[in-house]
Scaffold this motif. Sequence first.
Motif, PDB file in Angstrom:
ATOM      1  N   GLY A 152      39.055  30.196  34.764  1.00  0.00           N
ATOM      2  CA  GLY A 152      39.589  29.355  35.824  1.00  0.00           C
ATOM      3  C   GLY A 152      38.555  29.146  36.914  1.00  0.00           C
ATOM      4  O   GLY A 152      38.821  28.496  37.932  1.00  0.00           O
ATOM      5  N   LEU A 153      37.362  29.716  36.698  1.00  0.00           N
ATOM      6  CA  LEU A 153      36.250  29.590  37.644  1.00  0.00           C
ATOM      7  C   LEU A 153      35.128  28.732  37.089  1.00  0.00           C
ATOM      8  O   LEU A 153      34.435  28.053  37.828  1.00  0.00           O
ATOM      9  CB  LEU A 153      35.695  30.981  37.979  1.00  0.00           C
ATOM     10  N   PHE A 154      34.919  28.808  35.753  1.00  0.00           N
ATOM     11  CA  PHE A 154      33.889  27.979  35.132  1.00  0.00           C
ATOM     12  C   PHE A 154      34.336  27.623  33.721  1.00  0.00           C
ATOM     13  O   PHE A 154      35.162  28.308  33.118  1.00  0.00           O
ATOM     14  CB  PHE A 154      32.531  28.690  35.122  1.00  0.00           C
ATOM     15  N   ALA A 155      33.788  26.527  33.201  1.00  0.00           N
ATOM     16  CA  ALA A 155      34.223  26.009  31.904  1.00  0.00           C
ATOM     17  C   ALA A 155      33.261  26.405  30.793  1.00  0.00           C
ATOM     18  O   ALA A 155      32.115  26.772  31.037  1.00  0.00           O
ATOM     19  CB  ALA A 155      34.355  24.497  31.964  1.00  0.00           C
ATOM     20  N   GLN A 156      33.762  26.295  29.558  1.00  0.00           N
ATOM     21  CA  GLN A 156      32.959  26.659  28.396  1.00  0.00           C
ATOM     22  C   GLN A 156      33.365  25.770  27.225  1.00  0.00           C
ATOM     23  O   GLN A 156      34.555  25.454  27.059  1.00  0.00           O
ATOM     24  CB  GLN A 156      33.203  28.131  28.046  1.00  0.00           C
ATOM     25  N   PRO A 157      32.414  25.341  26.392  1.00  0.00           N
ATOM     26  CA  PRO A 157      32.758  24.490  25.250  1.00  0.00           C
ATOM     27  C   PRO A 157      33.652  25.234  24.262  1.00  0.00           C
ATOM     28  O   PRO A 157      33.521  26.442  24.075  1.00  0.00           O
ATOM     29  CB  PRO A 157      31.394  24.161  24.620  1.00  0.00           C
ATOM     30  N   GLY A 158      34.559  24.491  23.654  1.00  0.00           N
ATOM     31  CA  GLY A 158      35.477  25.083  22.705  1.00  0.00           C
ATOM     32  C   GLY A 158      36.672  25.754  23.337  1.00  0.00           C
ATOM     33  O   GLY A 158      37.555  26.258  22.639  1.00  0.00           O
ATOM     34  N   MET A 159      36.731  25.772  24.660  1.00  0.00           N
ATOM     35  CA  MET A 159      37.826  26.428  25.383  1.00  0.00           C
ATOM     36  C   MET A 159      38.510  25.469  26.352  1.00  0.00           C
ATOM     37  O   MET A 159      39.075  25.895  27.361  1.00  0.00           O
ATOM     38  CB  MET A 159      37.290  27.645  26.152  1.00  0.00           C
ATOM     39  N   SER A 160      38.469  24.186  26.076  1.00  0.00           N
ATOM     40  CA  SER A 160      38.957  23.184  27.027  1.00  0.00           C
ATOM     41  C   SER A 160      40.421  23.392  27.409  1.00  0.00           C
ATOM     42  O   SER A 160      40.783  23.280  28.586  1.00  0.00           O
ATOM     43  CB  SER A 160      38.764  21.777  26.460  1.00  0.00           C
ATOM     44  N   ALA A 161      41.271  23.665  26.426  1.00  0.00           N
ATOM     45  CA  ALA A 161      42.696  23.831  26.723  1.00  0.00           C
ATOM     46  C   ALA A 161      42.928  25.078  27.570  1.00  0.00           C
ATOM     47  O   ALA A 161      43.709  25.059  28.533  1.00  0.00           O
ATOM     48  CB  ALA A 161      43.498  23.906  25.428  1.00  0.00           C
ATOM     49  N   TYR A 162      42.258  26.156  27.210  1.00  0.00           N
ATOM     50  CA  TYR A 162      42.375  27.397  27.984  1.00  0.00           C
ATOM     51  C   TYR A 162      41.839  27.184  29.396  1.00  0.00           C
ATOM     52  O   TYR A 162      42.478  27.582  30.381  1.00  0.00           O
ATOM     53  CB  TYR A 162      41.611  28.511  27.278  1.00  0.00           C
ATOM     54  N   ASP A 262      31.831  33.947  39.021  1.00  0.00           N
ATOM     55  CA  ASP A 262      32.210  33.346  40.297  1.00  0.00           C
ATOM     56  C   ASP A 262      30.968  33.016  41.116  1.00  0.00           C
ATOM     57  O   ASP A 262      30.870  31.930  41.711  1.00  0.00           O
ATOM     58  CB  ASP A 262      33.120  34.306  41.060  1.00  0.00           C
ATOM     59  N   CYS A 263      30.012  33.938  41.132  1.00  0.00           N
ATOM     60  CA  CYS A 263      28.761  33.718  41.868  1.00  0.00           C
ATOM     61  C   CYS A 263      27.991  32.543  41.290  1.00  0.00           C
ATOM     62  O   CYS A 263      27.479  31.690  42.025  1.00  0.00           O
ATOM     63  CB  CYS A 263      27.924  34.988  41.829  1.00  0.00           C
ATOM     64  N   LEU A 264      27.931  32.471  39.952  1.00  0.00           N
ATOM     65  CA  LEU A 264      27.208  31.391  39.292  1.00  0.00           C
ATOM     66  C   LEU A 264      27.831  30.034  39.604  1.00  0.00           C
ATOM     67  O   LEU A 264      27.124  29.066  39.917  1.00  0.00           O
ATOM     68  CB  LEU A 264      27.199  31.630  37.778  1.00  0.00           C
ATOM     69  N   PRO A 269      27.246  24.890  41.100  1.00  0.00           N
ATOM     70  CA  PRO A 269      28.520  24.306  40.666  1.00  0.00           C
ATOM     71  C   PRO A 269      28.396  23.248  39.577  1.00  0.00           C
ATOM     72  O   PRO A 269      29.347  23.021  38.830  1.00  0.00           O
ATOM     73  CB  PRO A 269      29.088  23.706  41.960  1.00  0.00           C
ATOM     74  N   ALA A 270      27.267  22.591  39.463  1.00  0.00           N
ATOM     75  CA  ALA A 270      27.063  21.613  38.394  1.00  0.00           C
ATOM     76  C   ALA A 270      26.043  22.118  37.377  1.00  0.00           C
ATOM     77  O   ALA A 270      26.216  21.975  36.161  1.00  0.00           O
ATOM     78  CB  ALA A 270      26.604  20.273  38.969  1.00  0.00           C
ATOM     79  N   THR A 271      24.975  22.746  37.869  1.00  0.00           N
ATOM     80  CA  THR A 271      23.887  23.188  37.002  1.00  0.00           C
ATOM     81  C   THR A 271      24.322  24.270  36.025  1.00  0.00           C
ATOM     82  O   THR A 271      23.749  24.389  34.927  1.00  0.00           O
ATOM     83  CB  THR A 271      22.719  23.706  37.856  1.00  0.00           C
ATOM     84  N   TYR A 272      25.327  25.071  36.388  1.00  0.00           N
ATOM     85  CA  TYR A 272      25.737  26.151  35.498  1.00  0.00           C
ATOM     86  C   TYR A 272      26.136  25.630  34.127  1.00  0.00           C
ATOM     87  O   TYR A 272      25.997  26.328  33.107  1.00  0.00           O
ATOM     88  CB  TYR A 272      26.886  26.967  36.111  1.00  0.00           C
ATOM     89  N   GLN A 273      26.611  24.368  34.074  1.00  0.00           N
ATOM     90  CA  GLN A 273      27.035  23.795  32.798  1.00  0.00           C
ATOM     91  C   GLN A 273      25.863  23.702  31.816  1.00  0.00           C
ATOM     92  O   GLN A 273      26.020  23.956  30.615  1.00  0.00           O
ATOM     93  CB  GLN A 273      27.650  22.421  33.012  1.00  0.00           C
ATOM     94  N   ALA A 274      24.687  23.343  32.325  1.00  0.00           N
ATOM     95  CA  ALA A 274      23.510  23.258  31.466  1.00  0.00           C
ATOM     96  C   ALA A 274      23.135  24.633  30.935  1.00  0.00           C
ATOM     97  O   ALA A 274      22.692  24.774  29.786  1.00  0.00           O
ATOM     98  CB  ALA A 274      22.345  22.649  32.237  1.00  0.00           C
ATOM     99  N   LEU A 275      23.316  25.661  31.752  1.00  0.00           N
ATOM    100  CA  LEU A 275      23.022  27.024  31.315  1.00  0.00           C
ATOM    101  C   LEU A 275      23.984  27.453  30.208  1.00  0.00           C
ATOM    102  O   LEU A 275      23.592  28.109  29.239  1.00  0.00           O
ATOM    103  CB  LEU A 275      23.116  27.987  32.502  1.00  0.00           C
TER     104      LEU A 275
END
Length: 300
Positions: A152-162, A262-264, A269-275
Amino acid sequence: MKSFTGKVAAITGAGSGMGRALAIALAREGCELALADQHGANLADTARLAQHAAVQNHGEEVEITTRVLDVAERDAMFSWAASSAAHHGRVNLVFNNAGVALSSTIEGMDHADLAWIVGVNFWGVVHGTQAFLPYLKSAGEGHIVNTSSVFGLFAQPGMSAYNATKFAVRGFTESLRQELDLMKCGVSATCVHPGGIRTNIVQASRIASNMTGFLIDNEQQSRSDFERLFITSADEAARVILDGVRHNKRRVLIGRDARAADCLARLLPATYQALVVASARRMQRRAQRNAAHDTSAHRA
């Protein structure tokens, strides 16, 4: 709420994991319990363990009631709230803890699976909040604890519904807390973001076949790999949650993995997705390599 002695707590998902740990910890302090879960046998075990903890640590039994139900069913939740308040005389604490997990690509997601996870993870929280809030206000002192997730703090591929359900719980609870602050009715709310907690959620999760070869080698290996990331016990999670209630915290992070995420998300807030994508690509290459190997072995 500095003490739980003599209070009444309602807990969903009480048959195992954090729900069971919360029930035992609260009973140990002399708190009455209204417990709910889909699995009656597990629920009975929790009630027995909680009663033992109450006698052992508080010196006497506490009143414990149980109800087998599906939190996604609105009428069942409202009926349980009414009967709990009638039986115990009041309700002071509500832990909307029940949750399930789903792994799937968005393109290949089955609508029935999406409806299932939204029903439990989001509507279950909404139903529990709306059903019990009037009784908490009547008691004059209350607290609603809604379980979101590190997802609920950051997103991850394959977990969109969760992700969607846990982000929804976060937004819902933060808005709820603000409304309760404005009401000054003696009731507060906390949103909980656990990291990897050692519960049975992974074994009970649904993993779509479209994930194999995309991000995972095979279903069972994926479950085992994910469980190795669970670093916090359910008992420790319960301790942190109850400490958060005592200090009236708006947000509770459980585990160093949740604090790191949470820190990441705050710093990038946007760059973490690339990581996350870079890390997922390594998983994807391994999954595709192993899938190709399995296919070649099968043909041979």
